[in-house]
Design an enzyme around this catalytic site. Sequence first.
Site, PDB file in Angstrom:
ATOM      1  N   VAL A   1       0.870  -1.176   0.000  1.00 29.29           N
ATOM      2  CA  VAL A   1       0.000   0.000   0.000  1.00 29.29           C
ATOM      3  C   VAL A   1       0.904   1.223   0.000  1.00 29.29           C
ATOM      4  CG1 VAL A   1      -2.045  -1.035   1.051  1.00 29.29           C
ATOM      5  CG2 VAL A   1      -0.255  -0.092   2.516  1.00 29.29           C
ATOM      6  N   SER A   2       0.416   2.309  -0.607  1.00 31.72           N
ATOM      7  CA  SER A   2       1.235   3.501  -0.812  1.00 31.72           C
ATOM      8  C   SER A   2       1.316   4.432   0.387  1.00 31.72           C
ATOM      9  CB  SER A   2       0.707   4.287  -2.015  1.00 31.72           C
ATOM     10  OG  SER A   2       0.723   3.480  -3.160  1.00 31.72           O
ATOM     11  N   THR A   3       0.269   4.463   1.202  1.00 34.16           N
ATOM     12  CA  THR A   3       0.259   5.410   2.316  1.00 34.16           C
ATOM     13  C   THR A   3      -0.044   4.701   3.627  1.00 34.16           C
ATOM     14  OG1 THR A   3      -2.110   5.907   2.214  1.00 34.16           O
ATOM     15  CG2 THR A   3      -0.665   7.209   0.771  1.00 34.16           C
TER      16      THR A   3
END
Length: 187
Positions: free
Chosen positions: A10-12
């Site tokens: 996941v990016s954040t």
Amino acid sequence: MSATIAYLRVSTDTQSTETQRATIENRYNVDKWFTDEATSGAIKAKDRKGLSELLNYARSGDTVVVYAIDRLGRNTVDVLETVETLEAEGVAVVSIREGFDLSTPMGKAMLTMLAAMAELERSNIKSRQMAGIERARAEGRRLGREKTIDDAQVAQWRQDHNASIKATADHFGISVASVKRACKSAK
């Protein structure tokens, strides 16, 4: 003995890998999980802790399962290099969302097209973002965070106390760069 390996990203830090994990668990009996959380797909695969560990762990005959091809990365070249590295070791790559096995010729063709589309979309997002910033500037709107320090006050205090930039930064609880900007704009 071959293993089924899953990779989640996941990016954040406000996102969760739970949907990816649940989707993969519904279809595969996973032997080993690797995860990168709050990690942009723009970071090269070899520089991501979880994916780097996966690349070191995977052996010939293993299958790596990802929720979607964009979990491997957003850059076409990086995604293709990652898949080629795994395939060179005899590791198959399966992407659930796109529904294909990347070790087959059709899977490789689809991977190339999807990775190119992901890179194009990222480029389009950046272009739209820049257009929005330019429009806001043209409309006279201020961008960025609201200024919290008074440049003149910082510059005056520094002058009155014959203080260094570092001492001024410490006094106001701001960065050295902020003091430099404040002193420069107050002139």
